[in-house]
Design an enzyme around this catalytic site. Structure first.
Site, PDB file in Angstrom:
ATOM      1  CE1 TYR A 148       0.416  -1.090   4.451  1.00 12.78           C
ATOM      2  CE2 TYR A 148      -0.016   1.263   4.568  1.00 12.78           C
ATOM      3  CZ  TYR A 148       0.433   0.107   5.154  1.00 12.78           C
ATOM      4  OH  TYR A 148       0.888   0.141   6.438  1.00 12.78           O
ATOM      5  CG  ASN A 150      -8.969  -4.606  12.683  1.00 11.54           C
ATOM      6  OD1 ASN A 150      -9.309  -3.431  12.566  1.00 11.54           O
ATOM      7  ND2 ASN A 150      -7.737  -4.984  12.984  1.00 11.54           N
ATOM      8  CE  LYS A 202      -9.935  -3.167  20.452  1.00 12.76           C
ATOM      9  NZ  LYS A 202      -9.171  -3.660  19.288  1.00 12.76           N
ATOM     10  CG  ASP A 216      -3.648  -3.149  14.770  1.00 12.31           C
ATOM     11  OD1 ASP A 216      -4.790  -3.632  14.797  1.00 12.31           O
ATOM     12  OD2 ASP A 216      -3.166  -2.575  13.759  1.00 12.31           O
TER      13      ASP A 216
END
Ligand code: AMP
Length: 306
Positions: free
Chosen positions: A90, A167, A227, A261
């Site tokens: 990327y 995720n 979270k 992460d």
């Protein structure tokens, strides 16, 4: 002294970013499960081995990635080499301080990481904890998704701990409904789920973090830690009991890449070192706070300031 082994399963990509000097790019490596492996490696003592489970090519760029993992102390013996493939890439464009991403990952070697069930079982053999994510699941074929879920289910059945971060990345899936279905199947074989509330509210319509925790427990996850950016972390224990923990404020948020992460790694490292949930969340939030105070996914300063 306990000897333990963690495997983190997923895709690491080459990262090309603009440096500010015309024509000059810098090259790095990152990817959600690799980021967590990196922070776990730095957060755990030498009595723990951290292995990455993935697939790369046999070309020079793939060699660079494997060398990078080794140089960080991450085990590469379960990174398969596929002669006709290479790694995903990327490119980060910087415009007025904002980062945007262009990906070349549709045909990456990592999409085949679960295509050899025997290799998968060898990687899991003797491990204490297996970490994976919804991105790991998203990049696979349906057949390989099933193979990975089955391998992790067997690993859990033999006493291994499976930890899953949903995720949610709908762009990697055919459609949101498919994503939701597979993410729930993944949660069902996972001992601990570590979702981020903002994504969950968007894609599952959860009213609050407690609803996210309850949903994953209803799907079969034993424990859930939700979270929520700068807001409280919500933990649901194995009997469904809920606790909330505040996170320290971060004065200058520079780049939230890898917040979740690194949080996951900080949490797991603390828990594996015997910390209570409260202390493990505090350690996780401190690490994530340092990571978002600097640019990039892998922040060496964040691990040396522990
Ligand atoms: P997220 O995945 O965005 O919910 O963030 C993961 C973790 O990173 C949170 O639980 C916090 O510990 C930390 N974090 C993320 N964003 C912030 C923020 N704006 N301020 C403080 N901590 C944050």
């Amino acid at each position: 002294m306990k000897m333990g082994r963690i495997v983190s399963i997923g895709e690491c990509m080459g990262e090309l970013s603009e440096t500010g000097s015309p024509g000059m790019l810098s090259m790095g490596f990152a990817g959600d499960t690799l980021n967590t492996a990196y922070y776990l490696r730095h957060g755990l003592g030498e009595d723990w081995q951290v292995d990455y489970v993935s697939a790369v090519g046999t070309d020079g760029l793939s060699d660079r990635m494997v060398e990078f993992l080794k140089s960080e102390g991450i085990g590469t013996s379960h990174v398969r080499r596929l002669p006709d493939k290479t790694i995903g890439l990327y490119y980060i464009t910087l415009k007025d301080g904002e980062r945007s991403f262009t990906y070349w990952r549709n045909d990456s070697a990592a999409k085949r990481l679960a295509s050899d069930p025997e290799a998968l079982n060898r990687a899991l053999e003797g491990a204490d904890l297996a970490y994976w994510s919804g991105i790991t699941l998203a990049i696979l074929s349906n057949q390989d998704r099933l193979a990975l879920i089955e391998a992790l289910g067997q690993f859990a059945g033999k006493g291994g701990t499976v930890v899953f971060d949903p995720n949610l990345r709908p762009r990697l899936w055919d459609n949101p409904e498919t994503m939701r279905g597979w993410v729930h199947r993944a949660a069902a074989v996972s001992d601990l789920c570590l979702p981020s509330f903002e994504d969950e509210a968007t894609w599952f319509g959860d009213a609050d973090p407690a609803a996210t925790a309850k949903r994953y427990q209803a799907e079969g996850a034993r424990r859930v830690i939700v979270k929520n950016g700068s807001e409280d972390v919500t933990s649901a224990g194995s009997s469904g009991e809920l606790s909330r923990f505040s996170v320290p404020s971060v004065e200058h948020v520079v780049d939230t890449t890898a917040a979740g992460d690194s949080f996951n790694a900080g949490y797991l490292a603390a828990e594996l070192n015997g910390a209570s949930i409260e202390n493990a969340v505090a350690a996780a939030a401190r690490l994530a706070g340092r990571v978002i105070g600097a640019r990039g996914a892998l922040v060496p300063d964040a691990v040396t300031q522990a």
